[in-house]
Design a protein around this motif. Structure first.
Motif, PDB file in Angstrom:
ATOM      1  N   PHE A  30      -5.162   0.111   5.351  1.00 46.99           N
ATOM      2  CA  PHE A  30      -5.360  -0.644   4.129  1.00 46.99           C
ATOM      3  C   PHE A  30      -5.650  -2.102   4.478  1.00 46.99           C
ATOM      4  O   PHE A  30      -5.490  -2.519   5.616  1.00 46.99           O
ATOM      5  N   TRP A  31      -6.091  -2.846   3.465  1.00 43.79           N
ATOM      6  CA  TRP A  31      -6.330  -4.275   3.618  1.00 43.79           C
ATOM      7  C   TRP A  31      -5.174  -5.032   2.985  1.00 43.79           C
ATOM      8  O   TRP A  31      -4.668  -4.631   1.942  1.00 43.79           O
ATOM      9  N   TYR A  32      -4.758  -6.116   3.640  1.00 46.63           N
ATOM     10  CA  TYR A  32      -3.711  -6.986   3.108  1.00 46.63           C
ATOM     11  C   TYR A  32      -4.227  -8.420   3.158  1.00 46.63           C
ATOM     12  O   TYR A  32      -4.733  -8.860   4.194  1.00 46.63           O
ATOM     13  N   GLU A  64       0.278   5.744   0.049  1.00 45.33           N
ATOM     14  CA  GLU A  64      -0.609   6.901  -0.032  1.00 45.33           C
ATOM     15  C   GLU A  64       0.116   8.129   0.493  1.00 45.33           C
ATOM     16  O   GLU A  64       1.116   8.016   1.208  1.00 45.33           O
ATOM     17  N   HIS A  88       0.857  -1.191   0.000  1.00 47.40           N
ATOM     18  CA  HIS A  88       0.000   0.000   0.000  1.00 47.40           C
ATOM     19  C   HIS A  88       0.890   1.237   0.000  1.00 47.40           C
ATOM     20  O   HIS A  88       1.965   1.239   0.594  1.00 47.40           O
TER      21      HIS A  88
END
Length: 153
Positions: free
Chosen positions: A148-150, A45, A43
């Protein structure tokens, strides 16, 4: 007196293996960029002028030489911060990451500064989706967050 000496010797003897398994990431022989070059970006950002780049490495990939059997952490989460305008690395501050597993179990750790990035080890042994939430306060004093998703396959 003999009991105190024997007890102290036993405690010291038992603590040596534990100390040897404690990881000192700063002495692993990686240069500033080799750690961040390992693995894929999980991720990235920009948050209030700071670019945060997250990577998640399996411990097998991270340690190359094999994992001690006593180690329950399966992955290393690292994050690198840079000034979004200048690209200058931001290496001073406090970083906390909470990971919530597919079983809703949470692990919260303070990430340690390591040669240009921050990192810590987590147990991501269950397959599924993990929520990764990061709160960080760098040298400028501003508190920022990213999440975030992992997915572990």
């Amino acid at each position: 007196m003999k009991k105190i000496i024997a007890t102290t010797a036993a405690v010291l003897t038992l603590s040596v293996p534990l100390v040897s398994f404690a990881m000192d990431h700063s002495s692993m022989g990686h240069d500033d960029h080799s750690m961040m070059e390992m693995g894929d970006v999980a991720h990235q950002e920009v948050v209030d002028g700071v670019k945060a780049v997250f990577k998640v490495l399996s411990m097998k990939e991270h340690m190359k030489m094999g994992m001690p059997k006593e180690m329950k952490e399966t992955h290393h989460i690292m994050v690198e911060f840079k000034d979004a305008k200048s690209g200058k690395s931001l290496t001073e501050g406090e970083v906390t990451v909470k990971v919530q597993g597919p079983d809703k179990r949470e692990q919260t750790k303070d990430l340690m500064g390591m040669q240009g990035h921050f990192g810590a080890d987590y147990d991501l042994s269950k397959k599924g989706k993990y929520g990764v939430m990061c709160k960080f306060q760098l040298k400028d004093g501003k508190v920022r967050s990213a999440k975030f998703w992992y997915t572990v396959k």
